[in-house]
Structure formats: C-alpha cells, structure tokens
Design a protein around this motif. Structure first.
Motif: not given
Length: 229
Positions: A27, A47, A90-93
């Motif tokens: 993120k 993600g 915007t997130k762990d992906s």
C-alpha cells in the motif's frame, strides 16, 4: 464496469496470464510515474490501484480506480512511449505484468481478444469523459457530488433509508479524486449533512437523497452507462 479479465473466456484468459510475470506491491507504493517509459501492461490479481495525475501545488486528480481482475497502464502502452499518469497501490496488491511487445503480439494474433480490449478501453474512456464533464461543468459541489454518485454505483447497497456506501469514504480521498482542497470538500459535505441529503457513521456514508446529487449533475441528460471512478 466489468473488469477486463472477467470479460474473457477461459482460453483467452489463460493465454494472456501465461505470458505475465507476478509480483507484489505494498500500500502506497508506486508502480509507475507520469513520464516514465511505458514498457508494461498490468493486471490486478489482488488489491486496488489508483491512477492519477499530479496537478502540482500538492494537488492530484484521480483518473481511474482499478480493482481485482482489471487492468491498467493501457494509456501508455497503446497511445505512446511514456505513461501519462501515475499508478499507486491503495492496498497491498498482487500484480501481473506483461511487456509491450508481448501484448502487441498476442492482440495481433487474436482478433477476439483484441475486440474485448477495444470494448474495455472504449468504456473506460467514456467513464473518464463523464467524470471530466462533471468536474468542469458543475463546479466544486458538482465534483464532490460526482464522487459520491460514483461510489454509490460501485459500492452502494439500496436500503429503505437510502444508498449505503459499503466502502469507507475519506474527505482527503475525495479531495484527491477531484483536485480541490479538503476544506472545500468538508464544507460541501457538511452542508449536505445539514440538509439531510447524506449522513455518515465515521467513514461510512448513507446517501439519503441520491436523486438530489444526480439532479445536480444533470444525470438524466448523460448517456454514459458506466458511471464509476
């Protein structure tokens, strides 16, 4: 809008994914920046990725939000040699990358897959054009209304009291989506809350009068079907 990979049959999906390389991003990590070489097309296995443009003076405007089973980087790959926007997790992906030469070869040899890409790109551009229309034609209040309408379309659940947005909505995020100050966004949201148009429980909003926001944006005069971020 239906994510790209979900549009493909199993044969085309597997053929495409077989040529990719898998990697992870945290993120807040950048995948590419505006002006860098457009060498890869990316697919999101898990993600969420925000595609945005830096306006300077600590201002940004969101171009797209892409989630699982979708794709990004297409503007750079199909329209030039450099990325025209920045991509940030915007997130762990978990992502899959496909080199420019690889995607050009695959699409050149598979007309059906190429048609799906064309439809997906066209729908993405339509959604982006509608978003730009809202931002330019209806001022700051219209820009904020546009974000809430799109969040309602993407994450909304209809209840007897209105449309409940199931994803958290932060004032700072709305500010980044539309390129206006947090103070202006907060003032507009507070006005709507006082008017009973929406309410919130911490970061989760209930849009009680979605019709008001759509009327503000003249949604009945807009032909775009995929009204999302």
């Amino acid at each position: 809008m239906e994510p790209l990979l979900q549009r493909l049959d199993s044969h085309d999906h597997d053929m495409l994914i077989a040529n990719t390389k898998r990697f992870s991003v945290k993120k807040g990590e950048m995948i590419f920046t505006e002006g860098s070489r457009a060498d890869n097309l990316y697919f999101i296995q898990k993600g969420k990725i925000r595609i945005f443009k830096d306006l300077g003076e600590n201002k940004e405007i969101t171009v797209f939000i892409r989630g699982e089973q979708d794709c990004f980087g297409e503007i750079g790959i199909f329209s030039g040699k450099k990325y025209s926007n920045t991509a940030k997790a915007t997130k762990d992906s978990i992502l899959l990358s496909l080199e420019r030469q690889g995607i050009e070869t695959i699409l050149g040899e598979n007309g059906k897959l190429g048609l799906q890409f064309t439809k997906w790109v066209a729908e993405s551009l339509e959604a982006s054009k509608a978003q730009t229309r809202d931002f330019l034609m209806f001022g700051s209040e219209g820009a904020v209304a546009s974000v809430f309408v799109r969040f309602a379309n993407m994450y909304g659940v209809v209840t007897p009291n209105g449309v409940r947005i199931t994803e958290p909505v932060m004032i700072r995020d709305v500010s980044m989506y539309v390129g206006i100050s947090r103070e202006t966004v907060s003032r507009i949201v507070n006005k709507w809350k006082s008017q009973g148009i929406l309410t919130n429980d911490n970061k989760y909003f209930l849009v009680k009068e979605i019709g008001y926001l759509k009327k503000l944006l003249a949604c009945d005069q807009c032909g775009v079907e995929n009204c999302i971020l």
